[in-house]
Design an enzyme around this catalytic site. Structure first.
Site, PDB file in Angstrom:
ATOM      1  CG  ASN A 112      -5.388   6.896   3.590  1.00 32.16           C
ATOM      2  OD1 ASN A 112      -4.313   6.958   3.395  1.00 32.16           O
ATOM      3  ND2 ASN A 112      -6.730   6.613   2.717  1.00 32.16           N
ATOM      4  CG  ASP A 113      -0.336   8.871   3.584  1.00 28.74           C
ATOM      5  OD1 ASP A 113       0.598   8.107   4.536  1.00 28.74           O
ATOM      6  OD2 ASP A 113       0.023   9.526   2.419  1.00 28.74           O
ATOM      7  CD  GLU A 148      -2.410   1.986   0.909  1.00 27.71           C
ATOM      8  OE1 GLU A 148      -3.126   2.518   0.417  1.00 27.71           O
ATOM      9  OE2 GLU A 148      -1.409   2.767   1.538  1.00 27.71           O
ATOM     10  CG  HIS A 183      -3.935   2.738   5.342  1.00 26.91           C
ATOM     11  ND1 HIS A 183      -4.934   3.319   5.623  1.00 26.91           N
ATOM     12  CD2 HIS A 183      -3.838   2.654   4.073  1.00 26.91           C
ATOM     13  CE1 HIS A 183      -5.848   3.470   4.661  1.00 26.91           C
ATOM     14  NE2 HIS A 183      -4.900   3.383   3.684  1.00 26.91           N
ATOM     15  CG  ASN A 227      -5.843   8.042  -0.298  1.00 29.56           C
ATOM     16  OD1 ASN A 227      -4.854   7.649   0.239  1.00 29.56           O
ATOM     17  ND2 ASN A 227      -6.658   7.216  -0.612  1.00 29.56           N
ATOM     18  CG  ASP A 242      -4.359   5.421  -2.708  1.00 32.71           C
ATOM     19  OD1 ASP A 242      -3.815   5.977  -1.916  1.00 32.71           O
ATOM     20  OD2 ASP A 242      -5.009   4.182  -2.896  1.00 32.71           O
ATOM     21  CG  ASN A 243       0.841   7.670  -0.902  1.00 32.35           C
ATOM     22  OD1 ASN A 243       0.331   8.751  -0.480  1.00 32.35           O
ATOM     23  ND2 ASN A 243       1.693   6.904  -0.415  1.00 32.35           N
ATOM     24  CG  HIS A 258      -6.627   0.859   9.534  1.00 33.40           C
ATOM     25  ND1 HIS A 258      -7.254   2.295  10.228  1.00 33.40           N
ATOM     26  CD2 HIS A 258      -6.103   1.105   8.481  1.00 33.40           C
ATOM     27  CE1 HIS A 258      -6.713   2.999   9.233  1.00 33.40           C
ATOM     28  NE2 HIS A 258      -6.165   2.603   8.247  1.00 33.40           N
ATOM     29  CB  ILE A 275       4.522   3.875   6.174  1.00 31.36           C
ATOM     30  CG1 ILE A 275       5.195   3.793   4.634  1.00 31.36           C
ATOM     31  CG2 ILE A 275       3.973   2.505   6.534  1.00 31.36           C
ATOM     32  CD1 ILE A 275       6.265   2.507   4.254  1.00 31.36           C
TER      33      ILE A 275
HETATM   34  C1  LIG Z   1       1.823   7.915   0.501  1.00 34.60           C
HETATM   35  O1  LIG Z   1       3.124   8.184  -0.018  1.00 34.60           O
HETATM   36  C2  LIG Z   1       3.888   9.167   1.261  1.00 34.60           C
HETATM   37  C3  LIG Z   1       5.221   9.361   0.546  1.00 34.60           C
HETATM   38  O2  LIG Z   1       5.780   8.459  -0.203  1.00 34.60           O
HETATM   39  C4  LIG Z   1       4.187   8.462   2.334  1.00 34.60           C
HETATM   40  O3  LIG Z   1       4.379   9.429   3.364  1.00 34.60           O
HETATM   41  C5  LIG Z   1       2.689   8.104   2.763  1.00 34.60           C
HETATM   42  O4  LIG Z   1       2.518   7.643   3.963  1.00 34.60           O
HETATM   43  C6  LIG Z   1       1.906   7.244   1.823  1.00 34.60           C
HETATM   44  N1  LIG Z   1       0.451   6.746   1.969  1.00 34.60           N
HETATM   45  C7  LIG Z   1      -0.281   6.030   1.662  1.00 34.60           C
HETATM   46  C8  LIG Z   1      -1.698   6.171   2.144  1.00 34.60           C
HETATM   47  O5  LIG Z   1      -0.119   5.398   0.603  1.00 34.60           O
END
Ligand SMILES: *[C@@H]1O[C@H](CO)[C@@H](O)[C@H](O)[C@H]1NC(C)=O
Ligand SMILES: *[C@@H]1O[C@H](CO)[C@@H](O)[C@H](O)[C@H]1NC(C)=O
Length: 356
Positions: free
Chosen positions: A168-169, A53, A114, A224, A269-270, A134, A116
């Site tokens: 989420n993030d 993810e 999820h 997200n 998404d990310n 989660h 990081i």
């Molecule tokens: C998305 O990417 C960033 C940077 O690479 C990271 O810090 C983050 O946790 C990611 N989140 C998800 C939900 O994928």
């Protein structure tokens, strides 16, 4: 009630529901099929079968990969298997990710990682890994210290807070502070669908530190991915069902003020930022409906989009890779390190490509 009034009420209700339905079809890219875009030098990473993810790469080329996310309404190929954090050395040509050991005392059986983020302490170069977790479908942020010699993640802290209700993030900004997105307003499974259907823009970004917790941005359909520019002046928020990248300026007091919004076609998404060029990379869902209605005969695809010069008047948006799901399904993130690209997915594999 008069028959006419009843009819009017029914008519208005149907009109509103119809309009919401049209909006939902638009926001989920219900009918969208993608044209494939291939990259020549790609391979799937061995040993990652149940999602990747989120991916974070350290300046030295070590990549953390979160795997095994169980998310309401989304398929999982091994639901009994707890989540894992893989480590991959991008400088090693063998490209062998392996599951990192986690220190004793941490409840691995409910580990459901999820988003990081890493934080490097400038004083002693210690690496901290922040993981959105989660357990029992609730939300917490776990802070680990990465002990590189022993290859262990040492669990330091679990952070729970009423403002962190559907995280989420995260983006770590200090040893114990971070920004986090909440992707839904409602925690209840049914109510999440109602929220999605009604198109409520009630999700947000929260700043967390031990001394202070506050909402710093709001008004997203579904906030997200979160990332910070290399110079740390800007914060980027992906609104997955809004199809937008939202650019914010970060102030010394951690407040965010809106700068601009970049509209994309795909459900990004990310987000990640190329530390060298400042380009934004995102893993995206070409068609959101296929993600939530998993069908082996019509799999969700993957799409990697690069945004160059996001702060200029004319950002360049390029689809670098697109696949119908035959190779890679439901991509969530795309991260670059030098000329190497890693693409992660919600519940499927992880792809490695060499860029020209
Ligand atoms: C998305 O990417 C960033 C940077 O690479 C990271 O810090 C983050 O946790 C990611 N989140 C998800 C939900 O994928
Ligand atoms: C934070 O700083 C910005 C810019 O200086 C200011 O506009 C804002 O009101 C401040 N917010 C808080 C919560 O102190």
């Amino acid at each position: 009630m008069g028959a006419l009034l009843k009819l009017t009420i029914i008519g208005v209700t149907l009109a509103v529901l119809g309009e919401r339905m049209v909006q939902l079809i638009h926001r989920s890219n219900f009918f969208r099929e993608i044209e494939q875009v291939d990259l020549p030098n790609c391979q799937l990473l061995k040993g990652i079968e149940y999602g990747s993810e989120d991916i974070e790469v350290l300046p030295n080329g070590l990549a953390f990969i979160s795997s095994g996310l169980k998310y309401p309404g989304i398929v999982h190929f091994a639901p009994e298997k707890p989540g894992e954090i893989f480590l991959l050395d991008l400088n090693d040509e063998k490209l062998r990710p392996y599951s990192l050991r986690i220190s004793k005392g941490f409840d691995l059986s409910t580990f459901n990682p999820h988003g990081i983020s890493t934080y490097i302490d400038e004083k002693d170069d210690s690496v901290y890994l922040f993981v959105v977790n989660h357990p029992w479908y609730k939300s917490a942020v776990e802070i680990f210290k990465f002990a590189e010699e022993e290859n262990v993640l040492v669990h330091l802290k679990t952070i729970k807070h009423s403002a962190l209700y559907n995280v989420n993030d995260v983006v770590a900004v200090g040893p114990e502070s971070f920004y986090a997105t909440n992707d839904y307003y409602f925690t209840d499974f049914i109510m999440r669908y109602v929220e999605l259907f009604l198109g409520l823009r009630w999700t947000n970004v929260v700043y967390y530190s031990p001394g202070e917790v506050r909402e710093v941005a709001s008004g997203f359909y579904s906030a997200n991915g979160l990332a910070m520019s290399s110079d740390k002046r800007f914060v980027y928020v992906a609104d997955v069902t809004g199809h937008t990248v939202n650019v914010f300026e970060k102030h010394a007091n951690w407040s965010l003020s809106p700068v601009k919004v970049v509209q994309l076609e795909t459900l990004l998404d990310n987000l990640s930022v190329d530390p060298v060029t400042g380009d934004l990379w995102t893993g995206a869902h070409p068609n959101g409906f296929k993600v939530v209605n998993y069908n082996t005969k019509d799999t969700p695809g993957s799409e990697v989009v690069r945004i160059q010069n996001i702060h200029s008047d004319t950002p360049t948006v390029t689809t670098v890779y697109a696949n119908d799901g035959s190779v890679l399904q439901a991509s969530t993130c795309a991260v670059v390190y030098e000329n190497k690209l890693l693409v992660g997915t919600i519940f499927h594999k992880a792809l490695y490509c060499e860029l020209e």
